[in-house]
Write an enzyme that holds these catalytic residues in place. Structure first.
Site, PDB file in Angstrom:
ATOM      1  N   GLU A 177      -5.833   2.954   4.813  1.00 16.73           N
ATOM      2  CA  GLU A 177      -4.813   3.290   3.807  1.00 16.73           C
ATOM      3  C   GLU A 177      -5.226   2.851   2.407  1.00 16.73           C
ATOM      4  O   GLU A 177      -4.969   1.716   2.009  1.00 16.73           O
ATOM      5  CB  GLU A 177      -3.461   2.646   4.177  1.00 16.73           C
ATOM      6  CG  GLU A 177      -2.352   3.009   3.186  1.00 16.73           C
ATOM      7  CD  GLU A 177      -0.993   2.387   3.509  1.00 16.73           C
ATOM      8  OE1 GLU A 177      -0.912   1.533   4.413  1.00 16.73           O
ATOM      9  OE2 GLU A 177      -0.014   2.747   2.837  1.00 16.73           O
ATOM     10  N   LYS A 219      -4.608   7.342   5.821  1.00 14.10           N
ATOM     11  CA  LYS A 219      -3.218   7.301   5.333  1.00 14.10           C
ATOM     12  C   LYS A 219      -3.258   7.302   3.809  1.00 14.10           C
ATOM     13  O   LYS A 219      -3.344   6.248   3.178  1.00 14.10           O
ATOM     14  CB  LYS A 219      -2.507   6.053   5.884  1.00 14.10           C
ATOM     15  CG  LYS A 219      -1.082   5.871   5.361  1.00 14.10           C
ATOM     16  CD  LYS A 219      -0.295   4.886   6.211  1.00 14.10           C
ATOM     17  CE  LYS A 219       1.033   4.546   5.567  1.00 14.10           C
ATOM     18  NZ  LYS A 219       1.984   3.939   6.493  1.00 14.10           N
TER      19      LYS A 219
END
Ligand code: 13P
Length: 343
Positions: A177, A219
């Site tokens: 992420e 992500k």
């Protein structure tokens, strides 16, 4: 590394247009959310709130995985049932946030680097033994004059890649992420430029560290104008800028993409995700990867507000969570519309 286990986990997480519930707020962040509804940030309040989320009937119809924070892995309902057990019975895979938050990057006082690599191999083995099948590590990048710097991009990308390699060694699917924050007055095109630069470096480091791209999930943030920008940011523009950005920077082998919501409202995040799955957005389809959601606030916020710490509101809070989860599943299938919000 168990390749077939990693691939199976990725496949389950993206099956049937489902997505992930990010409920892995650190103690500090969860306490801030509780303070916003007037509750003190105690372990018991965090547990009680998370009990509402995990015991939502029917959650597994739209949610394939839940990302937990360390303390939540050990917590139980008031009747003494482990959250992990309840999620498993609902067919929801367990994920765990394994980074240890951000610190100021030395020599770059306005930038952050995410920490948590020390001792990570041992923690990952413990988490796997407790039933976790995927993990998350979040790096953050702010946009402002002269930043993000190459120093911040490279330091965070290397940490993400080392984390991802360690996860795969322990048969946990890494969620990578790199979040470009929406705070600021920048344009959408500047967000796109920065997001592309960050993703190029992240994938360069992932390849250098030998991460199997098929066995990982990205992500990312959506490509948006800054939250204090006056630029109109239409849903179709966000969808098209975001997809162009990802197509330029994310290898086709990557197992899947699950967006963060980043502070967008629940409805807005669903609408943007939906637009990415509609042919009229004008981006060549089919996309090379499944594209789904891993939202925190955009799934939880209405439920948190309705619950308000009152046991009597539990059922309506759960309905609100279920509703957002269903809307996002519809968005992944390109069949979300605002009419779903008035029902
Ligand atoms: P938001 O969807 O609220 O941005 O949270 C997602 C997340 O997991 C941030 O790390």
């Amino acid at each position: 590394m168990e390749t077939s286990l990693l691939l199976g986990t990725v496949q389950k997480l993206f099956a049937s247009a489902k997505g992930l519930l990010a409920m892995d707020e650190s103690e500090g962040t969860c306490n801030k959310r509780l303070a916003s509804i007037g509750l003190p940030g105690t372990e018991e309040n965090r547990r009680a709130y998370r009990e509402v989320l995990v015991t939502t009937p029917g959650l597994g119809e739209s949610i394939s995985g839940a990302i937990l924070y360390d303390e939540t892995l050990y917590q139980c309902t008031t009747e003494g049932r482990h959250f992990v057990q309840i999620l498993a019975e609902a067919g929801i895979l367990i994920g765990i946030k394994v980074d240890q938050g951000t610190q100021t990057l030395a020599g770059h006082p306005t930038e952050k680097v995410t920490e948590g690599l020390d001792g990570l191999r041992t923690r990952l083995k413990t988490y796997f033994a407790m039933g976790a099948r995927f993990a998350k590590w979040r790096a953050v990048f702010s946009i402002a004059q002269g930043i993000p710097s190459r120093a911040a991009i490279e330091a965070n990308a290397l940490a993400l890649a080392r984390y991802a390699a360690l996860c795969q060694e322990s048969s946990l699917v890494p969620i990578v992420e790199p979040e470009v924050l929406m705070d600021g007055g920048h344009t959408r095109s500047r967000c796109q430029e920065v997001t592309e630069e960050v993703l190029h470096e992240v994938f360069r480091q992932l390849v250098v560290q030998g991460v199997m791209l098929e066995g990982m999930i990205l992500k990312p943030n959506m490509v948006l104008a800054g939250s204090s920008s006056a630029e109109p940011d239409r849903v179709d523009q966000v969808a098209s800028s975001t997809l162009h950005c990802l197509l330029r920077s994310v290898p086709a082998a990557v197992g899947g993409i699950a967006f963060l919501s980043g502070g967008q409202s629940g409805e807005r995040a669903s609408a943007c995700l939906d637009a990415m799955h509609r042919p009229e957005t004008g981006v060549a389809t089919p996309l090379p990867w499944p594209v789904s959601f891993s939202f925190g606030r955009a799934l939880q916020q209405p439920a948190l507000e309705i619950w308000g710490g009152q046991a009597a509101n539990r059922g309506s809070a759960q309905q609100a969570l279920l509703h957002r989860a269903r809307c996002n599943r519809a968005a992944v299938e390109g069949r979300y519309n605002l009419g779903m919000e008035s029902g």
